[in-house]
Write an enzyme that holds these catalytic residues in place. Sequence first.
Site, PDB file in Angstrom:
ATOM      1  N   ASP A  67     -15.909 -70.055 -23.814  1.00 24.96           N
ATOM      2  CA  ASP A  67     -14.782 -70.382 -24.685  1.00 24.96           C
ATOM      3  C   ASP A  67     -15.252 -71.059 -25.967  1.00 24.96           C
ATOM      4  O   ASP A  67     -16.408 -71.468 -26.087  1.00 24.96           O
ATOM      5  CB  ASP A  67     -13.771 -71.270 -23.936  1.00 24.96           C
ATOM      6  CG  ASP A  67     -14.432 -72.231 -22.955  1.00 24.96           C
ATOM      7  OD1 ASP A  67     -15.555 -72.684 -23.231  1.00 24.96           O
ATOM      8  OD2 ASP A  67     -13.839 -72.510 -21.911  1.00 24.96           O
ATOM      9  N   ASP A 136      -6.562 -79.906 -14.306  1.00 28.19           N
ATOM     10  CA  ASP A 136      -5.328 -79.133 -14.092  1.00 28.19           C
ATOM     11  C   ASP A 136      -5.603 -77.768 -13.475  1.00 28.19           C
ATOM     12  O   ASP A 136      -4.718 -76.916 -13.422  1.00 28.19           O
ATOM     13  CB  ASP A 136      -4.556 -78.987 -15.418  1.00 28.19           C
ATOM     14  CG  ASP A 136      -5.333 -78.193 -16.474  1.00 28.19           C
ATOM     15  OD1 ASP A 136      -6.469 -77.727 -16.186  1.00 28.19           O
ATOM     16  OD2 ASP A 136      -4.809 -78.036 -17.591  1.00 28.19           O
ATOM     17  N   HIS A 138      -7.783 -75.463 -14.555  1.00 35.15           N
ATOM     18  CA  HIS A 138      -8.214 -74.355 -15.431  1.00 35.15           C
ATOM     19  C   HIS A 138      -9.677 -74.000 -15.168  1.00 35.15           C
ATOM     20  O   HIS A 138     -10.474 -74.833 -14.749  1.00 35.15           O
ATOM     21  CB  HIS A 138      -7.970 -74.669 -16.916  1.00 35.15           C
ATOM     22  CG  HIS A 138      -8.829 -75.746 -17.515  1.00 35.15           C
ATOM     23  ND1 HIS A 138      -8.327 -76.743 -18.317  1.00 35.15           N
ATOM     24  CD2 HIS A 138     -10.153 -75.988 -17.457  1.00 35.15           C
ATOM     25  CE1 HIS A 138      -9.304 -77.527 -18.722  1.00 35.15           C
ATOM     26  NE2 HIS A 138     -10.426 -77.092 -18.211  1.00 35.15           N
ATOM     27  N   GLU A 143      -5.365 -72.109 -18.928  1.00 33.30           N
ATOM     28  CA  GLU A 143      -4.529 -73.229 -18.514  1.00 33.30           C
ATOM     29  C   GLU A 143      -3.459 -72.748 -17.522  1.00 33.30           C
ATOM     30  O   GLU A 143      -3.223 -71.544 -17.388  1.00 33.30           O
ATOM     31  CB  GLU A 143      -3.867 -73.847 -19.755  1.00 33.30           C
ATOM     32  CG  GLU A 143      -4.852 -74.431 -20.763  1.00 33.30           C
ATOM     33  CD  GLU A 143      -5.464 -75.764 -20.337  1.00 33.30           C
ATOM     34  OE1 GLU A 143      -5.647 -75.994 -19.123  1.00 33.30           O
ATOM     35  OE2 GLU A 143      -5.775 -76.574 -21.231  1.00 33.30           O
TER      36      GLU A 143
HETATM   37  C1  F6R Z   1     -15.940 -75.406 -20.679  1.00 30.77           C
HETATM   38  C2  F6R Z   1     -14.839 -74.898 -19.878  1.00 30.77           C
HETATM   39  C3  F6R Z   1     -13.948 -75.799 -19.101  1.00 30.77           C
HETATM   40  C4  F6R Z   1     -14.699 -76.927 -18.403  1.00 30.77           C
HETATM   41  C5  F6R Z   1     -13.708 -77.837 -17.683  1.00 30.77           C
HETATM   42  C6  F6R Z   1     -14.399 -78.989 -16.998  1.00 30.77           C
HETATM   43  O1  F6R Z   1     -16.642 -74.336 -21.290  1.00 30.77           O
HETATM   44  O2  F6R Z   1     -14.621 -73.730 -19.861  1.00 30.77           O
HETATM   45  O3  F6R Z   1     -13.233 -75.050 -18.158  1.00 30.77           O
HETATM   46  O4  F6R Z   1     -15.601 -76.374 -17.484  1.00 30.77           O
HETATM   47  O5  F6R Z   1     -12.791 -78.333 -18.603  1.00 30.77           O
HETATM   48  O6  F6R Z   1     -15.012 -79.793 -17.969  1.00 30.77           O
HETATM   49  P1  F6R Z   1     -16.043 -80.921 -17.539  1.00 30.77           P
HETATM   50  O7  F6R Z   1     -17.176 -80.222 -16.883  1.00 30.77           O
HETATM   51  O8  F6R Z   1     -16.467 -81.562 -18.839  1.00 30.77           O
HETATM   52  O9  F6R Z   1     -15.314 -81.826 -16.615  1.00 30.77           O
END
Ligand code: F6R
Length: 261
Positions: A67, A136, A138, A143
């Site tokens: 992303d 959440d 995702h 989302e």
């Molecule tokens: C990042 C991504 C997100 C993260 C998620 C967890 O490229 O796609 O889905 O993996 O928000 O983030 P952390 O690992 O920082 O808790």
Amino acid sequence: MEIVILPDSAAIGSLGADAITNLLQRKPHAVLGLATGSSPLAIYDELTARCSTGTVSFANASGFTLDEYVGLPADHPESYRNVINKDFVSRVDFVPGAVHGPDGRAEDIPAACAAYEAAIAAAGGVDLQILGIGTDGHIGFNEPGSSLASRTRIKTLTTQTRIDNARFFDGDLDAVPTHCLTQGLATILAARHVVLVAIGSGKAEAVHHLVEGAVSALWPATILQHHPHVTVLLDSAAASRLQLADYYRETYRAKPAWQGI
Ligand code: F6R
């Protein structure tokens, strides 16, 4: 889905790095799916150490990030292209240009998303996708409410995700972009092996839904229950709401070494 509950992030880093090392040993031209954020850092640190001793090489590999924020300047330190370069890509021996990301600064966003899907397909698809999970539920930035059949597209970040990520923007919620481009759930599902990492009690509810909940757009990661090869690496805190935690621990303890990860 294989659930592995480990003592700490170093153990998670080591096992996650084993998955990638084994893959690259049998397929040096493998295509890696790379997540940003804090969850994969222990894996990237371990792979960096192994690369420096020659145990693993990325010289023939390529990668696709999940992303990218929309609208951040190219030199912004929190753009995911810059983050993945700093955290991983620049520390190992990928050839320049081998790791790609969606273009969050494109004027024609649908065309940029379609081009990203085409580039993944042209590379032969992702062999191993590293994932984190949001509080959440995702994955990528799909989302709650995301189509379970989605492909790379623009998404609006939830307030919860922006609050979670404000820590990377000096705690300033207003500085966190409101939109991102993300691989869709169907894009992620097309990877041949998915390795999802969750660390800490903040992830426990999302992990409970991912592993034991009903498949639902409300908890997008639950779509992974439909994938034939998912490995979930957890610390005890992230596993603390799993109903069958003892069973997962016993199963992993009894796993024959030859099965690998
Ligand atoms: C990042 C991504 C997100 C993260 C998620 C967890 O490229 O796609 O889905 O993996 O928000 O983030 P952390 O690992 O920082 O808790």
